[in-house]
Design a protein around this motif. Structure first.
Motif, PDB file in Angstrom:
ATOM      1  N   VAL A  28      -3.604  -8.755  -0.213  1.00 33.68           N
ATOM      2  CA  VAL A  28      -4.504  -7.520  -0.124  1.00 33.68           C
ATOM      3  C   VAL A  28      -5.738  -8.184   0.215  1.00 33.68           C
ATOM      4  CG1 VAL A  28      -5.316  -5.682  -1.475  1.00 33.68           C
ATOM      5  CG2 VAL A  28      -3.059  -6.513  -1.742  1.00 33.68           C
ATOM      6  N   GLN A  30      -9.622  -7.699  -0.009  1.00 29.58           N
ATOM      7  CA  GLN A  30     -10.375  -6.692  -1.184  1.00 29.58           C
ATOM      8  C   GLN A  30     -11.833  -6.894  -1.029  1.00 29.58           C
ATOM      9  OE1 GLN A  30      -8.456  -7.933  -4.838  1.00 29.58           O
ATOM     10  NE2 GLN A  30      -9.034 -10.090  -4.488  1.00 29.58           N
ATOM     11  N   SER A  32     -13.645  -4.554  -0.109  1.00 30.68           N
ATOM     12  CA  SER A  32     -13.663  -3.269   0.305  1.00 30.68           C
ATOM     13  C   SER A  32     -15.080  -2.669   0.356  1.00 30.68           C
ATOM     14  CB  SER A  32     -12.989  -2.348  -0.655  1.00 30.68           C
ATOM     15  OG  SER A  32     -13.395  -2.529  -1.798  1.00 30.68           O
ATOM     16  N   ASN A  36     -13.646  -5.071   4.663  1.00 39.81           N
ATOM     17  CA  ASN A  36     -13.013  -6.348   5.095  1.00 39.81           C
ATOM     18  C   ASN A  36     -13.409  -7.021   6.385  1.00 39.81           C
ATOM     19  OD1 ASN A  36     -11.392  -6.192   2.458  1.00 39.81           O
ATOM     20  ND2 ASN A  36     -10.720  -4.292   3.219  1.00 39.81           N
ATOM     21  N   THR A  65      -2.150  -5.836   3.426  1.00 39.50           N
ATOM     22  CA  THR A  65      -2.701  -4.773   3.454  1.00 39.50           C
ATOM     23  C   THR A  65      -4.195  -4.919   2.992  1.00 39.50           C
ATOM     24  OG1 THR A  65      -2.574  -2.483   2.848  1.00 39.50           O
ATOM     25  CG2 THR A  65      -1.975  -3.855   1.316  1.00 39.50           C
ATOM     26  N   ALA A  66      -4.999  -3.911   2.694  1.00 38.10           N
ATOM     27  CA  ALA A  66      -6.390  -4.162   2.183  1.00 38.10           C
ATOM     28  C   ALA A  66      -6.655  -2.997   1.337  1.00 38.10           C
ATOM     29  CB  ALA A  66      -7.284  -3.867   3.470  1.00 38.10           C
ATOM     30  N   GLU A  67      -7.870  -3.163   0.633  1.00 43.83           N
ATOM     31  CA  GLU A  67      -8.198  -2.083  -0.362  1.00 43.83           C
ATOM     32  C   GLU A  67      -9.338  -1.260   0.376  1.00 43.83           C
ATOM     33  OE1 GLU A  67      -9.466  -4.154  -3.903  1.00 43.83           O
ATOM     34  OE2 GLU A  67      -7.244  -4.210  -4.719  1.00 43.83           O
ATOM     35  N   GLY A  68      -9.728  -0.189  -0.067  1.00 44.40           N
ATOM     36  CA  GLY A  68     -10.913   0.693   0.394  1.00 44.40           C
ATOM     37  C   GLY A  68     -10.402   1.419   1.583  1.00 44.40           C
ATOM     38  N   ARG A  69     -11.482   1.993   2.303  1.00 41.20           N
ATOM     39  CA  ARG A  69     -11.148   2.888   3.408  1.00 41.20           C
ATOM     40  C   ARG A  69     -11.285   2.192   4.828  1.00 41.20           C
ATOM     41  NH1 ARG A  69     -16.467   4.129   5.708  1.00 41.20           N
ATOM     42  NH2 ARG A  69     -17.944   3.111   4.637  1.00 41.20           N
ATOM     43  N   ASN A 125      -4.182   0.754   6.093  1.00 39.73           N
ATOM     44  CA  ASN A 125      -4.773   1.858   5.073  1.00 39.73           C
ATOM     45  C   ASN A 125      -5.951   2.326   5.406  1.00 39.73           C
ATOM     46  OD1 ASN A 125      -5.786  -1.247   4.513  1.00 39.73           O
ATOM     47  ND2 ASN A 125      -7.404  -0.047   3.185  1.00 39.73           N
ATOM     48  N   GLU A 207      -1.091   8.275   0.246  1.00 37.93           N
ATOM     49  CA  GLU A 207      -0.986   7.804  -1.064  1.00 37.93           C
ATOM     50  C   GLU A 207       0.482   7.024  -0.885  1.00 37.93           C
ATOM     51  OE1 GLU A 207       0.182  12.256  -0.290  1.00 37.93           O
ATOM     52  OE2 GLU A 207      -1.560  10.890   0.007  1.00 37.93           O
ATOM     53  N   ARG A 210       1.456   2.030   0.376  1.00 38.70           N
ATOM     54  CA  ARG A 210       1.722   0.880   0.046  1.00 38.70           C
ATOM     55  C   ARG A 210       3.299   0.665  -0.607  1.00 38.70           C
ATOM     56  NH1 ARG A 210      -2.289  -2.542  -3.505  1.00 38.70           N
ATOM     57  NH2 ARG A 210      -3.509  -2.100  -1.630  1.00 38.70           N
TER      58      ARG A 210
END
Length: 284
Positions: A28, A30, A32, A36, A65-69, A125, A207, A210
């Motif tokens: 991931v 992160q 965010s 990224n 994957t990644a976090e955030g928008r 994401n 949602e 993941r």
């Protein structure tokens, strides 16, 4: 496992649990707050984690994957001003420094993903922009959240070519007309249209991204060891071959693979009306 503010890795089992015994690696991004960007520390850490996946033969699939928008917004442009002064100090142009960094780090990151001996699922994401498009497409199966989009500002905004393999990926997946349109017009390509055009495997609800990515990885983890390498090599060979050459290639691969343990297990499973159970990767 070692951790980093920019990237983390988890292990997941095929039943969705999170623990050290899992067969699926989840990496991931992160950073965010900045969506990224591909700064040097993030790239170095990501390459370290990919090396761990490569060497750990208990791992049979990877989700990136990644976090955030934002999945990844590409180059860290905020650092380019300082880089220009650094380049001038050692007698190079900023362009020369950029190319050298790509050869030594960024391009190798894309090749790491393409050469990994396990299937790679990229779960996109959010925004994939600039070189982030190349990163998003460097896996084997790409799933995009419904809110995600792809954006190539290189030529229309910066006067430079798309990089990190982006031109290679989009031309082969979309064809020349759509690849040129995206490169020159700089329009955003939404996730659903990307799936309709064949740029990604599927568009899924945000949602569920993941969960769907891990479920897809669980299916891929049950493949015979080496299956993903065979698939990549066969399709790469096909892209540069005549039909006659590809028929020859296929026959020669079957010469080596038919009768191997994976094939024999598949035949036995077929005869016994059960799912095949393939051996994990072997060291070396």
């Amino acid at each position: 496992m070692n951790s980093s503010p920019a990237v983390r890795m988890e292990r997941h089992g095929n039943n969705g649990d999170n623990g050290d015994s899992g067969e699926i690696a989840l990496i991931v991004l992160q950073d965010s707050a900045r969506m990224n960007p591909l700064g040097r520390p993030l790239q170095l850490r990501l390459r370290e984690l990919l090396a761990e996946v490569r060497e750990d033969t208990s791992l049979r699939a990877l989700v990136l994957t990644a976090e955030g928008r934002g999945f990844c917004v590409g180059a860290d442009l905020s650092s380019m001003g300082g880089a220009q002064g650094e380049a001038q100090a050692d007698g190079r142009t900023l362009g020369a420094q950029t190319a050298d960094n790509m050869h030594q780090l960024s391009n190798r990151l894309i090749l790491d993903l393409q050469q990994l001996p396990v299937p790679v699922v990229c779960a996109i994401n959010g925004a994939a922009a600039g070189a982030g498009v190349g990163l998003a497409l460097a896996g084997d199966v790409a799933l995009a959240a419904r809110s995600a989009y792809f954006y190539l500002p290189f030529l229309p905004r910066l006067g430079i070519v798309p990089d990190l393999g982006t031109t290679w990926f989009i031309e082969r997946r979309l064809g020349r007309a759509r690849a040129l349109g995206l490169s020159l017009l700089g329009d955003r390509l939404g996730a659903q249209q990307a799936a309709d055009w064949g740029l990604v495997w599927a568009c899924v609800d945000d949602e569920a991204l993941r969960e769907q990515a891990l479920a897809t990885a669980a299916r891929l983890a049950r493949l015979p060891a080496g299956a993903v390498l065979e698939a990549r090599r066969a399709l790469d060979h096909a892209a540069a071959s005549t039909l006659e050459q590809q028929l020859h290639y296929e026959a020669e691969r079957q010469r080596e693979l038919v009768g191997a343990p994976a094939f024999m297990e598949g035949v036995q499973a077929f005869m016994q009306k059960r799912e095949p159970v393939f051996a994990p990767r072997q060291p070396g």
